[in-house]
Design an enzyme around this catalytic site. Structure first.
Site, PDB file in Angstrom:
ATOM      1  N   ARG A 188       0.848  -1.192   0.000  1.00  8.23           N
ATOM      2  CA  ARG A 188       0.000   0.000   0.000  1.00  8.23           C
ATOM      3  C   ARG A 188       0.879   1.235   0.000  1.00  8.23           C
ATOM      4  O   ARG A 188       2.046   1.209   0.408  1.00  8.23           O
ATOM      5  CB  ARG A 188      -0.929  -0.002   1.217  1.00  8.23           C
ATOM      6  CG  ARG A 188      -1.963  -1.123   1.195  1.00  8.23           C
ATOM      7  CD  ARG A 188      -2.859  -1.062   2.426  1.00  8.23           C
ATOM      8  NE  ARG A 188      -3.948  -2.025   2.337  1.00  8.23           N
ATOM      9  CZ  ARG A 188      -3.864  -3.278   2.753  1.00  8.23           C
ATOM     10  NH1 ARG A 188      -2.720  -3.725   3.295  1.00  8.23           N
ATOM     11  NH2 ARG A 188      -4.894  -4.097   2.645  1.00  8.23           N
ATOM     12  N   LYS A 215      -2.613  -2.053   7.758  1.00  8.12           N
ATOM     13  CA  LYS A 215      -4.051  -1.765   7.831  1.00  8.12           C
ATOM     14  C   LYS A 215      -4.782  -2.824   8.644  1.00  8.12           C
ATOM     15  O   LYS A 215      -5.729  -2.516   9.368  1.00  8.12           O
ATOM     16  CB  LYS A 215      -4.636  -1.684   6.421  1.00  8.12           C
ATOM     17  CG  LYS A 215      -6.096  -1.271   6.378  1.00  8.12           C
ATOM     18  CD  LYS A 215      -6.593  -1.133   4.954  1.00  8.12           C
ATOM     19  CE  LYS A 215      -8.059  -0.710   4.932  1.00  8.12           C
ATOM     20  NZ  LYS A 215      -8.573  -0.566   3.552  1.00  8.12           N
ATOM     21  N   HIS A 274      -3.464   3.773  -5.765  1.00 13.56           N
ATOM     22  CA  HIS A 274      -3.822   2.482  -5.164  1.00 13.56           C
ATOM     23  C   HIS A 274      -4.075   1.415  -6.226  1.00 13.56           C
ATOM     24  O   HIS A 274      -3.960   0.217  -5.952  1.00 13.56           O
ATOM     25  CB  HIS A 274      -5.054   2.636  -4.268  1.00 13.56           C
ATOM     26  CG  HIS A 274      -5.372   1.409  -3.476  1.00 13.56           C
ATOM     27  ND1 HIS A 274      -4.610   0.989  -2.398  1.00 13.56           N
ATOM     28  CD2 HIS A 274      -6.367   0.484  -3.605  1.00 13.56           C
ATOM     29  CE1 HIS A 274      -5.115  -0.128  -1.909  1.00 13.56           C
ATOM     30  NE2 HIS A 274      -6.186  -0.459  -2.630  1.00 13.56           N
ATOM     31  N   ARG A 277      -1.568  -1.332  -6.816  1.00 16.81           N
ATOM     32  CA  ARG A 277      -1.707  -2.566  -6.015  1.00 16.81           C
ATOM     33  C   ARG A 277      -2.672  -3.532  -6.702  1.00 16.81           C
ATOM     34  O   ARG A 277      -2.433  -4.745  -6.737  1.00 16.81           O
ATOM     35  CB  ARG A 277      -2.194  -2.207  -4.611  1.00 16.81           C
ATOM     36  CG  ARG A 277      -2.436  -3.393  -3.669  1.00 16.81           C
ATOM     37  CD  ARG A 277      -2.667  -2.861  -2.264  1.00 16.81           C
ATOM     38  NE  ARG A 277      -3.294  -3.816  -1.373  1.00 16.81           N
ATOM     39  CZ  ARG A 277      -2.644  -4.709  -0.633  1.00 16.81           C
ATOM     40  NH1 ARG A 277      -1.327  -4.809  -0.726  1.00 16.81           N
ATOM     41  NH2 ARG A 277      -3.293  -5.511   0.183  1.00 16.81           N
ATOM     42  N   TRP A 300      -3.804  -9.283   3.066  1.00 18.27           N
ATOM     43  CA  TRP A 300      -5.240  -9.143   3.303  1.00 18.27           C
ATOM     44  C   TRP A 300      -5.656 -10.041   4.455  1.00 18.27           C
ATOM     45  O   TRP A 300      -5.167 -11.170   4.591  1.00 18.27           O
ATOM     46  CB  TRP A 300      -6.031  -9.526   2.050  1.00 18.27           C
ATOM     47  CG  TRP A 300      -6.043  -8.472   1.000  1.00 18.27           C
ATOM     48  CD1 TRP A 300      -6.730  -7.296   1.024  1.00 18.27           C
ATOM     49  CD2 TRP A 300      -5.338  -8.484  -0.255  1.00 18.27           C
ATOM     50  NE1 TRP A 300      -6.502  -6.576  -0.129  1.00 18.27           N
ATOM     51  CE2 TRP A 300      -5.656  -7.282  -0.935  1.00 18.27           C
ATOM     52  CE3 TRP A 300      -4.477  -9.404  -0.871  1.00 18.27           C
ATOM     53  CZ2 TRP A 300      -5.139  -6.958  -2.176  1.00 18.27           C
ATOM     54  CZ3 TRP A 300      -3.959  -9.084  -2.115  1.00 18.27           C
ATOM     55  CH2 TRP A 300      -4.285  -7.883  -2.757  1.00 18.27           C
ATOM     56  N   TYR A 309     -10.317 -10.683  -7.751  1.00 11.10           N
ATOM     57  CA  TYR A 309      -9.368 -10.995  -8.818  1.00 11.10           C
ATOM     58  C   TYR A 309      -9.584 -12.403  -9.393  1.00 11.10           C
ATOM     59  O   TYR A 309      -8.879 -12.808 -10.310  1.00 11.10           O
ATOM     60  CB  TYR A 309      -7.932 -10.892  -8.295  1.00 11.10           C
ATOM     61  CG  TYR A 309      -7.631  -9.589  -7.599  1.00 11.10           C
ATOM     62  CD1 TYR A 309      -7.504  -8.401  -8.322  1.00 11.10           C
ATOM     63  CD2 TYR A 309      -7.492  -9.522  -6.211  1.00 11.10           C
ATOM     64  CE1 TYR A 309      -7.240  -7.199  -7.689  1.00 11.10           C
ATOM     65  CE2 TYR A 309      -7.219  -8.335  -5.570  1.00 11.10           C
ATOM     66  CZ  TYR A 309      -7.095  -7.166  -6.308  1.00 11.10           C
ATOM     67  OH  TYR A 309      -6.839  -5.979  -5.682  1.00 11.10           O
TER      68      TYR A 309
END
Length: 330
Positions: A188, A215, A274, A277, A300, A309
């Protein structure tokens, strides 16, 4: 004096029967309205202390407790920004006066200024605070139902390799290398701008993100491929602490005039930093990386986040489809 002015707004001040000192804004410039607020609040607190009634809590009280309990969140600063905007509508209200209709009116106002998606984020924050007030703090007897706006389905925005090369060619050196590093390891923006040499081990081909920088608030192990290592070696020795710098100072902003000008020259539209990414993740899936591997590489916390994806994994799906070839033809 039980009511007094601070600037142009009236405030109330008194002591409850239990000796608690109360000082609160009446949120009005009208002296008569301020006196009514004072009398109502004083009577209410008398009932709480003498009759054991549950005190009425304000939205502002709930906000302060929420922020105190959620200060560890990586995106807490975004909550503060939303709450500042919401204060103009809820700042003077008690929690039990906030209804589904009230929330819808405020959300519709936000939607008219921005998008349904943004408005829903505000509604989600309101709902979270009201649920905490009911279920966790036992301040209220109910939770208003919040109905989210229907959001348009968004496509994942990513670049082809040819588009990526065009963009990198147009960017100044520091942004080009930061963008290329992102395309190599998928970090990120804040983790790229904040990357320090103390969290990089070139010999082991590894970098890491500490939990307080992540995050998800979990440590992330970042394997470095040859592209990432080449970029890092290029920047060795330029700054004592930070990997990337500009004019001998760490970089904190990437979406600059230079970024947007490069996008225009490269003829790339509707693309954010972003989305680099997203591009990294899309390239991985198209190259055969499994969604489970991608989730770990990208840090994640939920498998749901990488499902966006899945449709790009055409090769694996083709292989899977062919496993039953010939069954009906034998």
């Amino acid at each position: 004096m039980s009511i007094y002015k601070r600037g142009t707004v009236w405030w109330v001040r008194f002591t409850t029967p239990l000796g608690q000192r109360i000082r609160r804004s009446a949120c009005t410039r009208d002296k008569k309205a301020a006196q009514e607020f004072h009398d109502t609040l004083k009577a209410e607190l008398w009932r709480v202390s003498r009759l054991g009634e549950k005190p009425r809590r304000t939205w502002q009280e709930a906000v302060l407790r929420w922020l105190d309990e959620k200060e560890h969140k990586a995106d807490a600063i975004h909550d503060v920004e939303k709450l500042r905007w919401l204060d103009r509508y809820f700042g003077h209200m008690y929690l039990d006066d906030i209804t589904a209709d009230t929330i819808r009116i405020v959300a519709t106002k936000k939607k008219s200024e921005t998008t349904p998606t943004t408005a829903n984020r505000y509604q989600a924050l309101i709902r979270s605070i009201l649920r905490a007030a009911h279920y966790d703090w036992e301040w209220t007897d109910r939770v208003p139902r919040v109905r989210m706006f229907k959001e348009p389905t968004k496509r994942v925005r990513w670049l082809t390799k040819e588009e990526a090369r065009r963009l990198l060619d147009e960017l100044p050196e520091h942004l080009a290398d930061m963008a290329a590093f992102t395309l190599s390891c998928g970090l990120r923006r804040s983790n790229v701008t904040g990357l320090q040499w103390s969290t990089v081990d070139l010999e082991r081909k590894l970098a890491w993100i500490h939990p307080d920088q992540s995050k998800s608030r979990k440590a992330i192990r970042v394997p470095l491929n040859q592209g990432a290592i080449k970029i890092l070696k290029k920047w060795e020795g330029r700054h004592d602490t930070h990997v990337f710098c500009y004019q001998d100072k760490p970089i904190f902003q990437t979406s600059t005039k230079a970024w947007y000008a490069a996008l225009e020259r490269a003829e790339i539209e509707n693309f954010r930093w972003h989305d680099l990414r997203h591009t990294w993740a899309s390239w991985h899936v198209q190259s055969g990386t499994s969604l489970q591997e991608l989730m770990e590489l990208g840090g994640w916390s939920s498998y749901v986040m990488v499902l966006r994806y899945a449709h790009l994994a055409t090769g694996q799906l083709q292989d899977a489809a062919c496993r039953i070839d010939g069954i009906l033809l034998d």
